[in-house]
Design a protein around this motif. Sequence first.
Motif, PDB file in Angstrom:
ATOM      1  N   GLN A  10       0.713  -1.348   0.194  1.00  0.00           N
ATOM      2  CA  GLN A  10       0.046  -0.300   0.337  1.00  0.00           C
ATOM      3  C   GLN A  10       0.716   0.979  -0.545  1.00  0.00           C
ATOM      4  O   GLN A  10       0.303   2.999  -0.352  1.00  0.00           O
ATOM      5  N   HIS A  11       2.128   1.039  -0.041  1.00  0.00           N
ATOM      6  CA  HIS A  11       2.988   1.871  -0.227  1.00  0.00           C
ATOM      7  C   HIS A  11       3.872   2.269  -1.702  1.00  0.00           C
ATOM      8  O   HIS A  11       4.348   3.619  -1.861  1.00  0.00           O
ATOM      9  N   TYR A  12       3.160   1.886  -2.128  1.00  0.00           N
ATOM     10  CA  TYR A  12       3.741   1.949  -3.464  1.00  0.00           C
ATOM     11  C   TYR A  12       3.153   3.328  -4.081  1.00  0.00           C
ATOM     12  O   TYR A  12       4.796   4.161  -4.213  1.00  0.00           O
ATOM     13  N   ALA A  13       2.180   3.985  -4.341  1.00  0.00           N
ATOM     14  CA  ALA A  13       2.202   5.488  -5.052  1.00  0.00           C
ATOM     15  C   ALA A  13       2.662   6.450  -4.222  1.00  0.00           C
ATOM     16  O   ALA A  13       3.866   6.533  -4.666  1.00  0.00           O
ATOM     17  N   ALA A  14       3.163   6.645  -3.163  1.00  0.00           N
ATOM     18  CA  ALA A  14       4.112   7.476  -2.233  1.00  0.00           C
ATOM     19  C   ALA A  14       5.693   7.223  -2.856  1.00  0.00           C
ATOM     20  O   ALA A  14       6.083   8.051  -2.381  1.00  0.00           O
ATOM     21  N   ASN A  15       6.077   5.513  -2.713  1.00  0.00           N
ATOM     22  CA  ASN A  15       7.089   5.333  -2.684  1.00  0.00           C
ATOM     23  C   ASN A  15       7.926   5.883  -4.570  1.00  0.00           C
ATOM     24  O   ASN A  15       8.565   6.460  -4.134  1.00  0.00           O
ATOM     25  N   VAL A  16       7.103   5.989  -5.125  1.00  0.00           N
ATOM     26  CA  VAL A  16       7.492   6.071  -6.452  1.00  0.00           C
ATOM     27  C   VAL A  16       7.757   7.267  -6.262  1.00  0.00           C
ATOM     28  O   VAL A  16       8.548   8.122  -7.069  1.00  0.00           O
ATOM     29  N   GLN A  17       6.365   8.279  -5.993  1.00  0.00           N
ATOM     30  CA  GLN A  17       6.523   9.540  -5.924  1.00  0.00           C
ATOM     31  C   GLN A  17       7.809  10.392  -4.736  1.00  0.00           C
ATOM     32  O   GLN A  17       8.732  10.695  -5.645  1.00  0.00           O
ATOM     33  N   THR A  18       8.655   9.493  -4.060  1.00  0.00           N
ATOM     34  CA  THR A  18       9.954   9.863  -3.585  1.00  0.00           C
ATOM     35  C   THR A  18      11.060   9.410  -4.338  1.00  0.00           C
ATOM     36  O   THR A  18      11.593  10.833  -4.194  1.00  0.00           O
ATOM     37  N   VAL A  19      10.646   8.690  -5.101  1.00  0.00           N
ATOM     38  CA  VAL A  19      11.910   8.221  -5.810  1.00  0.00           C
ATOM     39  C   VAL A  19      12.310   9.261  -7.323  1.00  0.00           C
ATOM     40  O   VAL A  19      12.651   9.129  -8.110  1.00  0.00           O
TER      41      VAL A  19
END
Length: 120
Positions: free
Chosen positions: A85-94
């Motif tokens: 469930q952290h996929y979108a947030a992690n993508v936005q971070t990297v």
Amino acid sequence: MSKKSLRAALEQALLHGAAMSAALCTDVLMDAADDLQASLPEDGDDALIALVAEEREVAMLLIDKAGMRYRNEAALEQLRQMWRQHYAANVQTVLPLFVDDLHQGMLAVAGVQWVPAPPA
């Protein structure tokens, strides 16, 4: 490509399901796969992702600790499973880091850690 168009291409591929380039994956990422895989144990990550973008086409490679290589959509699905469930947030971070690397003419490469499943 400008940073703005790189970011847009990456967002389309990573967040919105745009098709990825099999040719770009084979021609660029698979040529670097052995070197990328060799760097994985020394970094202590669970996997490594590499991206390339040219002329609005994006390709992705994910290599896990066991040496499995996932290309494009299979790599994306594996990354979604790893980040849950952290996929979108992690993508936005990297994304900004990936854009900077790609804009400088390098592969965008990052180590990945499994996100533990929430307790039941």
